[in-house]
Design a protein around this motif. Sequence first.
Motif, PDB file in Angstrom:
ATOM      1  N   LEU A  31       1.032  -1.450   0.668  1.00 34.27           N
ATOM      2  CA  LEU A  31      -0.015   0.084   0.320  1.00 34.27           C
ATOM      3  C   LEU A  31       0.932   0.953  -0.339  1.00 34.27           C
ATOM      4  N   LYS A  32       0.042   2.460  -0.618  1.00 34.35           N
ATOM      5  CA  LYS A  32       0.888   3.542  -0.586  1.00 34.35           C
ATOM      6  C   LYS A  32      -0.066   4.762  -0.712  1.00 34.35           C
ATOM      7  N   MET A  33       0.402   5.990  -0.135  1.00 31.95           N
ATOM      8  CA  MET A  33      -0.562   6.869   0.247  1.00 31.95           C
ATOM      9  C   MET A  33      -1.048   7.587  -0.254  1.00 31.95           C
ATOM     10  N   GLU A  34      -2.070   8.098  -1.358  1.00 27.64           N
ATOM     11  CA  GLU A  34      -1.993   9.393  -1.993  1.00 27.64           C
ATOM     12  C   GLU A  34      -2.858   9.357  -2.328  1.00 27.64           C
ATOM     13  N   LEU A  35      -3.348  10.583  -3.016  1.00 29.15           N
ATOM     14  CA  LEU A  35      -4.268  11.887  -2.592  1.00 29.15           C
ATOM     15  C   LEU A  35      -4.935  11.714  -3.182  1.00 29.15           C
ATOM     16  N   SER A  36      -6.582  11.530  -3.156  1.00 31.86           N
ATOM     17  CA  SER A  36      -7.484  11.362  -3.715  1.00 31.86           C
ATOM     18  C   SER A  36      -7.940  12.314  -5.190  1.00 31.86           C
ATOM     19  N   ASP A  37      -8.909  12.358  -5.684  1.00 34.22           N
ATOM     20  CA  ASP A  37      -9.878  13.487  -6.369  1.00 34.22           C
ATOM     21  C   ASP A  37     -10.157  14.411  -5.389  1.00 34.22           C
ATOM     22  N   HIS A  38     -10.338  14.010  -4.368  1.00 36.48           N
ATOM     23  CA  HIS A  38     -11.360  14.806  -3.498  1.00 36.48           C
ATOM     24  C   HIS A  38     -10.444  15.458  -2.517  1.00 36.48           C
ATOM     25  N   GLY A  39      -8.885  15.037  -3.038  1.00 40.58           N
ATOM     26  CA  GLY A  39      -8.278  16.330  -2.064  1.00 40.58           C
ATOM     27  C   GLY A  39      -8.116  15.414  -0.090  1.00 40.58           C
ATOM     28  N   PHE A  40      -8.342  14.103  -0.781  1.00 44.95           N
ATOM     29  CA  PHE A  40      -8.643  13.269   0.768  1.00 44.95           C
ATOM     30  C   PHE A  40      -7.034  11.841   0.940  1.00 44.95           C
ATOM     31  N   LEU A  41      -5.945  11.788   1.646  1.00 43.76           N
ATOM     32  CA  LEU A  41      -5.076  10.911   1.392  1.00 43.76           C
ATOM     33  C   LEU A  41      -5.727   9.813   1.437  1.00 43.76           C
ATOM     34  N   GLU A  42      -5.392   8.756   0.892  1.00 41.48           N
ATOM     35  CA  GLU A  42      -5.749   7.556   1.427  1.00 41.48           C
ATOM     36  C   GLU A  42      -5.039   6.399   0.279  1.00 41.48           C
ATOM     37  N   PRO A  43      -4.467   5.345   1.316  1.00 39.91           N
ATOM     38  CA  PRO A  43      -3.939   3.884   0.251  1.00 39.91           C
ATOM     39  C   PRO A  43      -4.032   3.266  -0.419  1.00 39.91           C
ATOM     40  N   ARG A  44      -3.628   3.285  -1.854  1.00 43.40           N
ATOM     41  CA  ARG A  44      -3.926   2.316  -2.973  1.00 43.40           C
ATOM     42  C   ARG A  44      -2.782   1.115  -2.946  1.00 43.40           C
ATOM     43  N   LYS A 409     -21.972  17.953  -1.755  1.00 42.69           N
ATOM     44  CA  LYS A 409     -21.848  18.469  -3.061  1.00 42.69           C
ATOM     45  C   LYS A 409     -20.014  19.856  -2.688  1.00 42.69           C
ATOM     46  N   SER A 410     -19.926  20.029  -1.229  1.00 39.57           N
ATOM     47  CA  SER A 410     -18.630  20.945  -1.987  1.00 39.57           C
ATOM     48  C   SER A 410     -17.879  20.190  -2.650  1.00 39.57           C
ATOM     49  N   LEU A 411     -17.288  19.104  -2.125  1.00 43.23           N
ATOM     50  CA  LEU A 411     -16.425  18.201  -2.943  1.00 43.23           C
ATOM     51  C   LEU A 411     -16.618  18.042  -4.286  1.00 43.23           C
ATOM     52  N   VAL A 412     -17.079  17.865  -4.860  1.00 43.12           N
ATOM     53  CA  VAL A 412     -18.014  17.914  -6.062  1.00 43.12           C
ATOM     54  C   VAL A 412     -18.103  19.201  -7.557  1.00 43.12           C
ATOM     55  N   VAL A 413     -18.466  20.527  -6.060  1.00 39.43           N
ATOM     56  CA  VAL A 413     -18.176  21.716  -7.056  1.00 39.43           C
ATOM     57  C   VAL A 413     -17.079  22.122  -7.266  1.00 39.43           C
ATOM     58  N   TRP A 414     -15.920  22.437  -5.988  1.00 35.25           N
ATOM     59  CA  TRP A 414     -14.349  22.512  -5.653  1.00 35.25           C
ATOM     60  C   TRP A 414     -14.050  21.886  -6.793  1.00 35.25           C
ATOM     61  N   LYS A 415     -13.445  20.521  -6.856  1.00 34.78           N
ATOM     62  CA  LYS A 415     -13.086  19.815  -7.694  1.00 34.78           C
ATOM     63  C   LYS A 415     -13.145  20.248  -8.797  1.00 34.78           C
ATOM     64  N   ARG A 416     -14.374  21.046  -9.728  1.00 32.85           N
ATOM     65  CA  ARG A 416     -14.182  21.397 -10.420  1.00 32.85           C
ATOM     66  C   ARG A 416     -14.322  23.083 -10.862  1.00 32.85           C
ATOM     67  N   THR A 417     -14.563  23.846  -9.889  1.00 33.17           N
ATOM     68  CA  THR A 417     -14.008  25.131  -9.979  1.00 33.17           C
ATOM     69  C   THR A 417     -13.240  25.444  -9.510  1.00 33.17           C
ATOM     70  N   LYS A 418     -12.782  24.892  -8.296  1.00 30.98           N
ATOM     71  CA  LYS A 418     -11.106  26.127  -8.449  1.00 30.98           C
ATOM     72  C   LYS A 418     -11.421  26.862  -8.200  1.00 30.98           C
ATOM     73  N   ASN A 419     -12.104  27.709  -8.038  1.00 32.41           N
ATOM     74  CA  ASN A 419     -12.263  29.601  -7.402  1.00 32.41           C
ATOM     75  C   ASN A 419     -13.687  29.239  -6.980  1.00 32.41           C
ATOM     76  N   ALA A 420     -13.234  30.420  -5.771  1.00 30.41           N
ATOM     77  CA  ALA A 420     -13.972  30.599  -4.571  1.00 30.41           C
ATOM     78  C   ALA A 420     -15.740  31.333  -4.910  1.00 30.41           C
ATOM     79  N   GLU A 421     -15.229  32.271  -5.654  1.00 28.63           N
ATOM     80  CA  GLU A 421     -16.753  33.415  -6.361  1.00 28.63           C
ATOM     81  C   GLU A 421     -17.132  32.282  -6.727  1.00 28.63           C
ATOM     82  N   GLN A 422     -17.219  31.721  -7.642  1.00 28.60           N
ATOM     83  CA  GLN A 422     -17.869  30.075  -8.270  1.00 28.60           C
ATOM     84  C   GLN A 422     -18.556  29.318  -7.341  1.00 28.60           C
TER      85      GLN A 422
END
Length: 466
Positions: A31-44, A409-422
């Motif tokens: 196993l190796k720890m890596e960041l997931s698509d939603h910004g959490f560390l998880e084993p791979r 929803k916050s994880l899905v929206v931020w992954k797509r926008t990466k902009n606080a205003e949007q």
Amino acid sequence: MSSCKVIEQVVDKGLCIGCGLCVSACGNDTLKMELSDHGFLEPRHVNSCGSSCKGNCLSVCPFNPEPDDDVRTETELANTFLNDSKKQSDSIGKYINTYAGFSNEHRANSSSGGIATFTLIELLKRKEIDYVISVKEGASQNAHYEYAISSTEQELLQGAKTRYYPVTLAGVFDKVKELEGNFAIVGVPCFIKSIRLAQKVEPILKSKIKFLVGIICGGVKSTFFTEYLASKTGVSVSEYSKPEFRIKDENSSASDYSFGCLDKNSQQNTIKMKMVGDMWGTGLFKSNACDFCDDVSVELADISLGDAWIEPYRSEGLGTNVIVTRSQLAEDIICKGIETNKLTIEELPVDRFIESQRGGFNHRHNGLGFRINKRRSKGLSVPPKRFEDDNLTFLLKLIHLMRMKVRKKSLVVWKRTKNAEQFDKEMRFSLNVLKKLTKLNQYQKRYSESGAIKALVMRKVNKVLK
């Protein structure tokens, strides 16, 4: 590649918290720890487990869905590790005493009241430990923070601040086994539980890890949380560095702190967190696993520390700790600190301690049964928990349901926008619904005792729903 139990039963089921103890326990470079698509560390899974796999990865997981009876919950583990604690509370577990106060020397430059820093320095001075494992600034641009080892007071002080950023203990225990001497480790509830589970599996860890400092936690945040705050200060998410999560204002209240980070020109940009909005009660950027944790007060640590979110303490801008001592060593350190005037501390009744963490108890104890039922209705398992009764009113169920939706929803929206205003624009409706439901509950709780006031409540309800 053969299957891995912790991947199948925890990670793939959305219950991984990123502690990384499975990586150390496996021992097969599987196993190796890596960041997931939603910004959490998880084993791979990077290599086959092989026929020699004993499932140790799952045995040290704090969200193991089928633990052995003697480690079924925090209660059983506390009976193994906290023999000095003679008092028992259904809310806070085993304990010796509860306090509120601060370190006279370390308060200004530490998280909250500086009791963690004081305690760890005392442990080093007393030669009870040789090393401290705590979170410090990372060695690379991408790893803003990481667990690191300190052996001196000066090194320790570099990690004395609050870090709302994903970190992992993966690889740390290799150092514990290699180095001669004893250790103290700082962690949030799920991390402390994983350490206790590892100590059950490997006796060397029980003999070398002498003290655990538990930090009361409002929820493990994704890297998206830090990116969002950086964007709120006006710094691009690809250019920020050195995030600081709690810049105190000694002339204001404890909750009136700021977030800050450096931009590409090494200039610090800050924003008051009260201008950002509620980052904790809403569940924004929080790990799903946190919704299935019932340990509010870090029940398995030698000493548990949090913020005193009650008066008169919360009016003090430099911060005040609430404290639970659970081992005699922890109690001795606090009592000696009071005796030598190094600590400004008073005893705090347990009910006052509970009130200081009211939001945590409401969510993790009172609302847990509802979330468990929702999860089981989807055919998903849940680790054994001590607070499974679902006694929520219909309105409270709506609030908890909205928190779950906002978190996801916050994880899905931020992954797509990466902009606080949007992001704020797309999240506004959901957050407003949650806010209105919460207000309704407050009105109902405050005014539901008399018929005359019920009429007032209904007028308030109609106004909020408009």
